[in-house]
Every structure is written in C-alpha cells, then in structure tokens.
Design a protein around this motif. Structure first.
Motif, PDB file in Angstrom:
ATOM      1  N   ALA A 125      -8.084   3.801  -7.845  1.00 34.52           N
ATOM      2  CA  ALA A 125      -6.934   4.117  -6.996  1.00 34.52           C
ATOM      3  C   ALA A 125      -7.226   3.730  -5.555  1.00 34.52           C
ATOM      4  N   GLY A 126      -8.500   3.931  -5.153  1.00 28.19           N
ATOM      5  CA  GLY A 126      -8.886   3.561  -3.795  1.00 28.19           C
ATOM      6  C   GLY A 126      -8.810   2.066  -3.582  1.00 28.19           C
ATOM      7  N   ILE A 127      -9.202   1.302  -4.582  1.00 30.34           N
ATOM      8  CA  ILE A 127      -9.118  -0.157  -4.447  1.00 30.34           C
ATOM      9  C   ILE A 127      -7.654  -0.567  -4.340  1.00 30.34           C
ATOM     10  N   ALA A 128      -6.814   0.098  -5.114  1.00 26.73           N
ATOM     11  CA  ALA A 128      -5.387  -0.253  -5.070  1.00 26.73           C
ATOM     12  C   ALA A 128      -4.803   0.019  -3.687  1.00 26.73           C
ATOM     13  N   THR A 129      -5.047   1.229  -3.136  1.00 26.04           N
ATOM     14  CA  THR A 129      -4.522   1.487  -1.785  1.00 26.04           C
ATOM     15  C   THR A 129      -5.258   0.630  -0.773  1.00 26.04           C
ATOM     16  N   GLY A 168      -6.104  -2.335  -1.099  1.00 20.32           N
ATOM     17  CA  GLY A 168      -5.435  -3.627  -1.043  1.00 20.32           C
ATOM     18  C   GLY A 168      -4.314  -3.628  -0.018  1.00 20.32           C
ATOM     19  N   ILE A 169      -3.604  -2.491   0.050  1.00 19.07           N
ATOM     20  CA  ILE A 169      -2.530  -2.370   1.040  1.00 19.07           C
ATOM     21  C   ILE A 169      -3.104  -2.450   2.450  1.00 19.07           C
ATOM     22  N   TYR A 170      -4.163  -1.670   2.671  1.00 20.18           N
ATOM     23  CA  TYR A 170      -4.754  -1.665   4.004  1.00 20.18           C
ATOM     24  C   TYR A 170      -5.291  -3.046   4.350  1.00 20.18           C
ATOM     25  N   ALA A 171      -5.871  -3.703   3.346  1.00 14.07           N
ATOM     26  CA  ALA A 171      -6.464  -5.022   3.599  1.00 14.07           C
ATOM     27  C   ALA A 171      -5.392  -6.000   4.042  1.00 14.07           C
ATOM     28  N   ALA A 172      -4.238  -5.959   3.403  1.00 13.07           N
ATOM     29  CA  ALA A 172      -3.178  -6.906   3.754  1.00 13.07           C
ATOM     30  C   ALA A 172      -2.730  -6.693   5.202  1.00 13.07           C
ATOM     31  N   VAL A 173      -2.527  -5.433   5.583  1.00 17.46           N
ATOM     32  CA  VAL A 173      -2.088  -5.177   6.960  1.00 17.46           C
ATOM     33  C   VAL A 173      -3.208  -5.502   7.941  1.00 17.46           C
ATOM     34  N   ALA A 174      -4.460  -5.198   7.556  1.00 22.11           N
ATOM     35  CA  ALA A 174      -5.588  -5.510   8.437  1.00 22.11           C
ATOM     36  C   ALA A 174      -5.660  -7.003   8.684  1.00 22.11           C
ATOM     37  N   LEU A 175      -5.346  -7.782   7.652  1.00 21.91           N
ATOM     38  CA  LEU A 175      -5.364  -9.238   7.794  1.00 21.91           C
ATOM     39  C   LEU A 175      -4.372  -9.684   8.864  1.00 21.91           C
ATOM     40  N   ALA A 176      -3.175  -9.095   8.832  1.00 20.30           N
ATOM     41  CA  ALA A 176      -2.164  -9.455   9.830  1.00 20.30           C
ATOM     42  C   ALA A 176      -2.652  -9.100  11.239  1.00 20.30           C
ATOM     43  N   ILE A 177      -3.284  -7.957  11.357  1.00 23.39           N
ATOM     44  CA  ILE A 177      -3.774  -7.539  12.674  1.00 23.39           C
ATOM     45  C   ILE A 177      -4.834  -8.502  13.181  1.00 23.39           C
ATOM     46  N   VAL A 178      -5.770  -8.853  12.290  1.00 27.08           N
ATOM     47  CA  VAL A 178      -6.839  -9.759  12.701  1.00 27.08           C
ATOM     48  C   VAL A 178      -6.271 -11.112  13.061  1.00 27.08           C
ATOM     49  N   MET A 179      -5.249 -11.526  12.322  1.00 25.32           N
ATOM     50  CA  MET A 179      -4.595 -12.800  12.598  1.00 25.32           C
ATOM     51  C   MET A 179      -4.129 -12.864  14.036  1.00 25.32           C
ATOM     52  N   ILE A 180      -3.376 -11.838  14.463  1.00 24.70           N
ATOM     53  CA  ILE A 180      -2.891 -11.842  15.840  1.00 24.70           C
ATOM     54  C   ILE A 180      -4.064 -11.752  16.812  1.00 24.70           C
ATOM     55  N   TYR A 181      -5.044 -10.957  16.436  1.00 26.02           N
ATOM     56  CA  TYR A 181      -6.172 -10.823  17.355  1.00 26.02           C
ATOM     57  C   TYR A 181      -6.882 -12.146  17.542  1.00 26.02           C
ATOM     58  N   GLN A 182      -7.074 -12.859  16.437  1.00 25.74           N
ATOM     59  CA  GLN A 182      -7.754 -14.145  16.545  1.00 25.74           C
ATOM     60  C   GLN A 182      -6.946 -15.121  17.385  1.00 25.74           C
ATOM     61  N   ALA A 183      -5.620 -15.043  17.250  1.00 21.96           N
ATOM     62  CA  ALA A 183      -4.794 -16.010  17.968  1.00 21.96           C
ATOM     63  C   ALA A 183      -4.596 -15.621  19.425  1.00 21.96           C
ATOM     64  N   THR A 184      -4.514 -14.351  19.718  1.00 22.53           N
ATOM     65  CA  THR A 184      -4.121 -13.957  21.069  1.00 22.53           C
ATOM     66  C   THR A 184      -5.083 -12.986  21.743  1.00 22.53           C
ATOM     67  N   HIS A 185      -6.087 -12.508  21.030  1.00 18.24           N
ATOM     68  CA  HIS A 185      -6.982 -11.501  21.592  1.00 18.24           C
ATOM     69  C   HIS A 185      -6.258 -10.226  21.991  1.00 18.24           C
ATOM     70  N   HIS A 186      -5.184  -9.941  21.300  1.00 21.55           N
ATOM     71  CA  HIS A 186      -4.511  -8.671  21.505  1.00 21.55           C
ATOM     72  C   HIS A 186      -4.344  -7.987  20.164  1.00 21.55           C
ATOM     73  N   VAL A 187      -4.339  -6.652  20.192  1.00 20.69           N
ATOM     74  CA  VAL A 187      -4.024  -5.900  18.980  1.00 20.69           C
ATOM     75  C   VAL A 187      -2.554  -5.529  19.031  1.00 20.69           C
ATOM     76  N   ASN A 188      -1.836  -5.907  18.008  1.00 17.71           N
ATOM     77  CA  ASN A 188      -0.403  -5.658  17.998  1.00 17.71           C
ATOM     78  C   ASN A 188      -0.116  -4.300  17.374  1.00 17.71           C
ATOM     79  N   VAL A 200     -12.769  -1.141   1.497  1.00 16.32           N
ATOM     80  CA  VAL A 200     -13.768  -0.083   1.659  1.00 16.32           C
ATOM     81  C   VAL A 200     -13.130   1.200   2.172  1.00 16.32           C
ATOM     82  N   VAL A 201     -12.255   1.050   3.166  1.00 11.66           N
ATOM     83  CA  VAL A 201     -11.593   2.231   3.720  1.00 11.66           C
ATOM     84  C   VAL A 201     -10.766   2.929   2.654  1.00 11.66           C
ATOM     85  N   GLY A 202     -10.089   2.140   1.812  1.00 12.56           N
ATOM     86  CA  GLY A 202      -9.276   2.735   0.768  1.00 12.56           C
ATOM     87  C   GLY A 202     -10.118   3.578  -0.171  1.00 12.56           C
ATOM     88  N   VAL A 203     -11.228   3.015  -0.608  1.00 19.77           N
ATOM     89  CA  VAL A 203     -12.085   3.741  -1.543  1.00 19.77           C
ATOM     90  C   VAL A 203     -12.706   4.964  -0.864  1.00 19.77           C
TER      91      VAL A 203
END
Lengths: 290, 333, 402
Positions: free
Chosen positions: A10-14, A16-36, A244-247
């Motif tokens: 169940a932790g891996i499943a949730t 996965g949700i956190y990982a997807a959103v974390a990816l979006a955050i890192v994406m913006i950070y890598q591009a702009t050095h800001h946390v959205n 990891v956070v999910g688990v």
C-alpha cells in the motif's frame, strides 16, 4: 507478516502518487531553481479539466492527451505572463507569486467545480483482484505510468539538445545566452513540462483518492518530503524518494506512531534530511565558499 | 531600501524636531487609546483583532522583511503562543499577563529549534520546512498524547480578564487597551532593533549574504536568532488572540493562517514597521470586502490582490506612503 | 407661553415614545414589521458544500414571507460566511448580535465554529437554535440553556449501531475507523457508551485526518487485526475509498457507515454500487432517490418547493431535505410564538415542541423538545444498500439520551 506485506505494498502504491508529484516539483526546480508551491493546485485544475472533457463524452485517452497539452500551454502561459515580469525581483516576490497562484487556482477550482467529491475513471481494469488483493490494477498501472514518465524525462534531459539547452539555461543563464540559447523560452518550456507532468500525476491520483479541489494539499507535503529526501535536483532521486516516503509513512503510521501523526512523519523526514544530508540521497552536494 | 536617519526632519533644527516628535507621540497615544471609548463593542473587537494581526505580521516582517528569510509557517508560532496561554490560564489558573513572557519564551525556543537545521542552508529549505510545519501543526495539536493539555479537537475555553482596580471600563475595552500596550511595546522594541547595528547586520545579510559573510558575520547564528525573535513576536500575538477570542481549537490554526500573515506582510509593506500595521488592518477587513465582491470565492480575490501588489506596489501600502511623502518633501522649497 | 407649550408637547411626545423604545430593547431584532434572524455557514472554502443549506433556508423564509410572514411580520434572514474558521465565526456572530441586532441565531454550521461562540451567546442570552451539526454537546440544558441542536447526534447514531451489533453478533470484533476530530470522536464515544467495560477487548481503532490522501493503510490494519465488523465515522471522500478497498481486499465484515457519507451520488456511485452491497447505515430523512417516496405527499411538498423557489437546485443533494427539515422546525417555533418574539419566548417555544411530523423525515421519526431534553430528533431507522438504493429495515430505533 501478511499485514506488513500489505502495508508495504500500500505504501508503494501511495508512494507512486508522491513520486509523480515530486517529479513535477523537481522539474520546475531544475528549470528555474524555484519550488512551485502551487504545483498541487495546478495538477488538480488539470484533472478537473480532464474530468469535464470525459463527462462531455470524450474517450479517456483522448481527454488524457488533450489535458496534457492544455496543461503544458497553461504552464507556459503562467511563466510568460506572471513569472517573466518579476524574473529579476527578489526571491520573496517569486514565492509571493507562487502563493498568489496557489490561492487563485485553488479557490477558483473549488468555485467553478464545487467541492462535492467526484469520481474519476481509471484506464486500468482487471476482473480478478491481483496479487491476492494486495494491489489494484490501477495502482499497478499508475506506478508504471510514473516510471514511464520518469524514463522519458531522463532521456529528454540526457539525450536531446533541447534538454541540454534547458539544463544550461537553468545552471548558468548568462553563459547560456552567450551561446545563443533563448533562456526565457527555456524557462517557459520547463514550466510547461512541469505542468504536464503534474497533470499526469493528478489524473493518476484522482481514481484512488477521488477528485475534489482539496485533494492535493496533503499529497504536496509528502511530495516535498520525497523530493528533498531524494535530492531536489535529481529526477530519479525524487521518484525514489517519493516511494520511500510512501512506505515509511504507512509503516510509521501502522506500527510506530499511530495514524494520527502521519503528517508529522513527513515533517520529521524533511527536518531529518536537512540535518543529516541536505542534498538528499542522490542529489549533488554543493559546497559554497565565500 | 530602508529609511535611514528619520530624526533629520525637513526643518533640520534639533529643538524643532524634538517638539515635532513629542507632538506626534502624543497624537499617536491619543489615536491609539481613543477608540476604546469611541467605538461600539463589536467594532472595538474588530480593531483589537486588527492590532493583534498587525503584531503577528510584524513578527513575520522581522525574519522575512528585514532578514530576507522566507517563512511560510508563521501560523504555527501563532498557534503555539495561543496554546501556551490557553493551557496556563485554563489548567493552572495563571493570570493573563503572567502567561505572556512564558508564551514568548516557548515560541522563541520553538523558532530556534525549527530554524536551526533549515537556516544553515538556502532560503528554499526554510520555506519548505515552514510550509510543512504549518500543514502539520493542526494534527500535532490534536494528538492523543497532548490531548489532556490541549483539549484536543474540542479546544480550550478562556475568559477575558476583568479590568483591575475596579476601573470603569468594560472587559472589551480593557482587552483593547492591553493589546495596544503590548503591541506598542513590541513595535517599539522592533523599531529599536531595526535601527541598531544588529538591524543593519540583518539587512546586510538579506541584501548581500556573500559580502556579509566575507565581513566576518556568523550568518547562520544571526539568522537563527532572528528567526527565534520573529517567532517570539508572532507567538505573543497568538497569545493575545487566544484571550481576545476566548477560545482555541486546532481548526483555528490551519495552513491558511500562515498564508494570511504572508499576504498581510506583502500588502502592508515588507520591511516596514508601519507596513505591519497596515498589514494587520488589511488582514482583518479585506475578507469582508472580498466576500462582498464574490460570495463564493473570496480566496481568489485575495490571491489577485496579492499578485497585483507584487507587480505594481512591491513596497506595499507603506511603500506607497513613502513614495508620496518623498514626492511631497521634494516639492517643498 | 410658547416655550412651555413646546416643552409640554415635546415631553408628552417623549413619554409616549418611551414605552415603544423600551419595548424595542426588550425584543431586539423585532419591529412591528420585521423579525431579523442571523446565521453563519461555510459559504466559501472546502466546507462550502454545506452552503446549499443556507440557500434552502433563505428560500424557505422567502416562501414564508410570500405567504404573509408570521405574527404579521416578515423575516429578514441574514447569513454570513465564516469559511469554517472559529475566529471568523466569532467575528460574524458578534456582528450579527451587536451590529445587526438580530433577534436570535439559527442553524449555524459546524462543531468547532459553534464551540467558539456558544459561551458568548449563552452569556448574552441569545437563542442559539437548531445548530447544523450532529455533535452531541449541544444537548446540555443545564449548562447552556440557550443552545439547542437539531439532527440526531453522531454519538446517538453510534449507540444505535452498537446496540444492533450486540443483538446480531454478541462476540463481534469491531474495527472503528474515525476522523480525528469532533465528528469522528462522537462515534468513539457512542460505541464506548454502549459497550462500556467491554470496549477495550472488542474494539480496535484507527484514525485519519481530513488531509490524508487515502485511508487504505488504516483499512488494511483493521483487517489484519482480525476484525469482523467495521464502523466508519469518516467523510464522503474517504467513505468511497473505504467501501472500494474493503471490497477489493476480499474482506466481508458487517460494515456500518455514518449517515453523513452515504449519498448515492457522492459516495456509492464513485465507489462502485456493486461494491457496497450489504453496507448498513441509518437515516432520519427520506432518501429522495428511494422509489418508495415517489408518491409521498411530504416529498411532493418538498419537490414543489424546490421547483418554485430553487429551480436550479440539485435534487439529489440531501442537504436540501436537511434544510427543509430544519427550516420547517424553525417556522413551527415562530408560529408557536404568537405575537411575542422576545428572546425568552422564542427559547421557551423552541424547547416546548410537541412531537411533530415533518415532510422530509421518515415516518415514525419526529421532532420534539422538552425543557429537560434538548435532543430534538431521537429516532433513526437502519437501512441497507442493495446495489441500487438504500432499503430500510427493522423498526425505528430510539437513541439513548446521553
């Protein structure tokens, strides 16, 4: 032991949700050095747009890709219209604009679509419960989608000229301009990609947690913890961090501190990471000398 | 940009400026105290809350405005201050005044503890940590282990203190006067801090951290202490609010409070003491205006106002006043 | 002389006016033509799904005014937004009482929000009527005589479930999942009330926060603990998740769901209607999608009201049947007041309602109050989901007075 396996899965499943959103955050950070900080609300809005399309009769995958494109456009528009005028302003102004976005998008979504819970369809079905009921078809499918997106992002940054140009623009805008890179448009591209990734995350999350305007705030917190844990400048690290956070959150909630303190676990992870290893498990350690 | 030497008024002569300042001070005291006797009880209550919020915004301004460290979780310190006062008054029968120093110290300690790991690193990490703190605080307040103290979800009830010595004022009026007195003390203290060497050091760290470090300042230590001080001021505001509302509950201290303080600081005027006053008034009265514009989505109006100010008036109301004053003084022959 | 005649006339006029002025102070919010009633609700923000209650009540008072009002006076209903935040509730309530000078307060939403003001209103002796919350603490005539709830409390509901469980499965191992706030905790207390000393041996609990993304982990824990019965005090979003997860796990406990989270449209459909078969809940209202009420005169009255006064309202939203019930109760109290709308009399009539039927309540469930018993609705009936709709079974059960 069965319970433990359940909790981990169940932790891996949730996660996965956190990982997807974390990816979006890192994406913006890598591009702009800001946390959205408004990332969660943008993803929610995208999911509602998809919901409207599906409700109007569009087939799922058509609506899916249409939403991704629309979200990309919204991300680019936000960067060009709102971030560009203040690009040289102090950090405080940037954060302020993110907060303003969070307020506007979050409340507008609620106002337009209402706060009643809505169901959102999943493209993954199976007639028999999988793995003895441990995991649903959708959870498996959405984890696969998250990993696929991660792979695409990694390949984009590693193997394409555009990805290289984006990284250069974020790392050293002045030098990048000198070699002819249109830095402004690289930033916009970064925002667009992040918005698109966020939309995918939202559409994967909604079938599990059910769609309503407030679905993302708690998730955003866990996603931040995951992104920090994995390394805020490393997409793969962010995804691993999310899982990891999910688990951890599930295990801590089930066996250690009780379900009443799960948010506090996220806070503890964040503080712990900052104290022990601020760059995260996989991030680059940056030394600055004065 | 900071106002440097405000004692050099346009008239220049020391004696004239001293009289000018004395007059301003008297007028200020009068303006602060008069509402207690002129306003009706409900409007006085509103003004009391505005002063409390102004104090809370001042706390945020110390660390974010003057020191450049972005905190998105000052609502957490507001909550801690409120609960310390509530617990001491409700379980141990302390008097309201006695709880204030304790609330201040506890908030300073919490601020120090939270700031310490994050402030060694860049501002981004503080923003993330404070954001997480603000989201997690209601859950911590409800936790079973603390429930006996905090009253859990049901919250705690307080009673406004009675006016002492049989003074002929209502509890509402006494509350207002007490709040104004405490706030004035904090504002005065902050004003002194900002105009001292330490204040200049804070602003140096904000404007050019590399240079500040090169000058030998221990940036981390100073930033952490500043964060602690700002947590303390916002915590005092929280303590005052607990008694003014006579009730504390975890639902009163959601993430929205931190956002509200942030918006108030920006709109009132970053790095400005006067701006904090404007911020407090804004925070209290704008929700009603926003409700009038749009009953269903006042939050959107809030966000739009925030972004408009960031784009058009980054100095906030205080900045606007400064611009007007500068233009007026320039025109003087 | 002119001056003394003028003085005489003025003095006489003042004397004649004085009784009316004094009367106005005795009946604040009431004039010869108007009665002002105040309320607060979450008109914006995450809890704003309940704002339709305010919409319903406004329409009901509009209908009353169209019919001539009550006691020769029209109702002015003033509702402010508190965004479900207790400090705002206090501010808006003080505005209603001290600035707008309303006669009394009606159907304010929420538990923490009402907690922030109920000492204030009791100190000022302002009737605080028919609160929109199921928390149990409002039925307390000794300490808070001016405050009275309306719907059956969540605690009462949990007591009813516990009684049923003991009847059917005396040795049940009960899992309780509840939201970590006033609402959820009432279920904890209700179970404790009935189970008493056996609670610790029979019940395993898990909690959740409104900000949790999912409650799957809690469901898994409860199943792993060996529970064969599950009681849930959670909001609609998590209810849908819970129903689905329990089904997907292949777990078949005797499952109870709070009546706050059983809407066919908002919970059962998203979860998957076939997954919730066998789920038990209770209700005191008629379910508008239940074919048994297609020709029921009470529901016809409600539908006519909706068609005329809230044409764009969502008929499947049971906040409208809720609002209709609370509004009908209020109008009955107003009618009982006759011509005396002083606060004392309003409170007296509100606490002396003879058992009455209301159009949108189930047959056998009545509204009633007595000065010593502030539980306004005490009965509920169990119902079971059959895959398409809720089917009532058994008799109307009365909850204990706690």
């Amino acid at each position: 032991m069965n319970g433990l396996a359940h909790q981990i899965v169940a932790g891996i499943a949730t996660g996965g949700i956190y990982a997807a959103v974390a990816l979006a955050i890192v994406m913006i950070y890598q591009a702009t050095h800001h946390v959205n900080f408004a990332q969660g609300e943008m993803a929610t809005l995208s999911t509602f747009i998809a919901w409207s399309m599906i409700n109007a009769g569009m087939p799922y995958w058509v609506a899916f890709f249409a939403t991704v494109v629309v979200s990309f456009a919204i991300g680019v528009a936000i960067e060009r219209l709102l971030m560009r005028p203040v690009q040289n302003a102090p950090e405080l102004t940037h954060v302020g604009v993110f907060i303003g976005l969070l307020l506007i998008i979050g409340n507008a979504t609620g106002w337009i679509f209402g706060y009643t819970t809505k169901s959102f369809p999943s493209p993954f079905h199976s007639d028999k419960p999988l793995a003895g009921g441990l995991i649903s078809a959708h959870e498996l499918g959405s984890t696969a989608v998250t990993l696929a997106v991660l792979l695409l992002v990694w390949a984009f940054f590693r193997f394409t000229r555009l990805g290289l140009a984006m990284r250069a623009a974020a790392y050293n805008p002045r030098s990048a301009r000198l070699v002819g890179i249109r830095v402004g448009w690289m930033l916009a591209l970064g925002w667009g990609l992040a918005a698109a990734i966020g939309a995918v995350a939202g559409m994967m999350v909604a079938p599990i947690v059910f769609l309503d305007p407030t679905m993302m705030l708690g998730i955003l917190l866990y996603a931040f913890a995951g992104a920090l844990l994995g390394g805020i400048d490393n997409p793969m690290g962010a995804v691993i961090g999310g899982f990891v956070v999910g688990v951890l959150e599930n295990l801590a909630g089930a066996y250690v501190v009780g379900t009443e303190l799960k948010l506090t676990v996220a806070l503890a992870i964040i503080i712990g990471v900052l104290v022990v290893r601020p760059s995260g498990l996989f991030g680059r350690v940056v030394y600055s000398r004065v | 940009m900071t106002r440097m030497d405000e004692s050099l008024g346009p008239s220049g002569a020391a004696g004239g400026s001293r009289a000018w300042r004395a007059t301003l001070l008297t007028l200020g005291i009068f303006a602060a105290v008069a509402p207690a006797f002129l306003l009706e009880s409900f409007q006085l209550f509103q003004l009391t809350m505005a002063v409390i919020m102004a104090l809370a915004v001042l706390g945020l301004n110390i660390v974010t405005g003057y020191n450049g460290q972005i905190s998105l979780g000052h609502g957490a310190f507001f909550a801690v201050g409120a609960y310390v006062t509530a617990i001491l008054m409700s379980h141990f029968d302390w008097s309201f005044w006695a709880t204030l120093p304790v609330a201040a110290l506890v908030c300073a300690a919490v601020g120090y503890g939270v700031g310490f790991p994050a402030l060694r690193l860049g501002g981004l990490y503080l923003a993330l940590t404070t954001f997480s703190l603000a989201v997690a605080v209601p859950q911590i307040l409800k936790h079973k282990a603390l429930e006996d103290w905090t009253g859990g979800v049901q919250g705690l009830f307080l009673v406004k203190p009675d006016p002492p010595f049989g003074l002929a004022v209502t509890p509402d009026q006494w509350m207002y006067l007490s709040v104004v007195a405490v706030a004035a003390l904090c504002f005065w203290g902050t004003w002194n801090l900002v105009h001292s060497r330490i204040g200049r050091a804070l602003m140096a760290i904000r404007d050019n951290p590399t240079a500040a470090q090169a000058m030998g300042m221990d940036i981390s230590a100073l930033k952490t202490k500043t964060f602690a001080a700002s947590a303390m001021v916002t915590g005092i505001a929280g303590a005052l609010s607990a008694v003014a509302i006579e009730f504390v509950a975890p639902d009163s201290f959601t993430f929205g409070v931190s956002i509200t303080l942030f918006v108030g600081m920006v709109v009132g005027g970053v790095a400005s003491i006067l701006g904090s006053l404007f911020g407090g008034l804004f925070v209290l009265f704008v929700p009603n205006i926003a409700e009038a514009i749009s009953k269903a989505a006042p939050g959107v109006i809030y966000g739009v106002i925030l972004i408009l100010f960031l784009f058009l008036l980054p100095g906030g109301f205080a900045g606007l006043l400064r611009q007007i004053a500068a233009r007026l003084t320039r025109r003087r022959p | 002389m002119t001056t003394s005649r003028r003085t005489l006339i003025l003095t006489t006029g003042a004397l004649l006016a004085a009784p009316r002025l004094a009367a106005a102070q005795e009946t604040p919010g009431v004039t010869a033509t108007e009665i002002r009633i105040g309320s607060t609700n979450a008109l914006s923000g995450p809890a704003s799904t309940y704002s339709v209650i305010t919409k319903c009540l406004t329409a009901m008072f509009q209908r009353l005014n169209d019919q001539g009002g009550v006691g020769g006076r029209k109702i002015a209903f003033i509702a402010y937004d508190d965004a479900y935040q207790p400090p705002r509730t206090l501010e808006q309530t003080r505005r209603l009482v001290e600035q707008d000078k309303v006669a009394f307060l009606f159907n304010q939403l929420g538990t923490p929000t009402n907690s922030a003001i109920h000492r204030y209103v009791n100190q000022r002796k302002v009737p605080h009527l028919f609160l929109a919350t199921g928390a149990d603490k409002w039925a307390n005539p000794k300490e808070y005589p001016w405050t009275i709830g309306w719907q059956p409390s969540y605690r009462t509901e949990a007591q009813i479930y516990a009684k049923y469980i003991l009847e059917q499965k005396p040795n049940a191992k009960i899992g309780l999942l509840y939201q970590n706030d006033d609402f959820g905790k009432d279920y904890l207390h209700g179970l404790k009330d009935v189970l008493g000393a056996r609670f610790d041996a029979m019940v395993k609990t898990a909690t959740n926060e409104a900000t949790d993304p999912t409650i799957d982990s809690q469901i898994v824990s409860l199943q792993a603990a060996g529970c064969d019965t599950l009681v849930c005090g959670i909001i609609p979003r998590f209810a849908a998740q819970a129903i689905r997860k329990v089904h997907d796990l292949g777990w078949k406990p005797m499952m109870f769901m709070t009546n706050v989270s059983v809407s066919a449209g908002a919970v059962m459909q998203p979860a998957g209607p076939e997954k919730g078969v066998g789920l038990i809940t209770s209700d005191y209202r008629k379910d508008q999608s239940d074919p048994a009420w297609a020709n029921d005169p009470g529901m016809a009255e409600w539908r006519a009201f909706m068609a005329k006064y809230i044409a764009d309202g969502d008929l499947s939203d049971n906040n409208y049947t809720y609002g209709y019930g609370a509004g009908s109760t209020m109008i009955q109290v107003l009618r009982q007041c006759g011509n005396d709308f002083s606060r004392e009399n309003v409170m007296k009539q509100a606490t002396n309602i003879a058992p009455m039927d209301i159009a949108t309540l189930l047959p056998g469930v009545q509204v009633q109050t007595q000065p010593g018993n502030y539980n306004v609705i005490r009965q509920m009936q169990l119902q079971r989901w059959d895959g398409k709709s809720w089917v009532r079974f058994g008799k109307v059960i009365e909850g204990g007075n706690v």
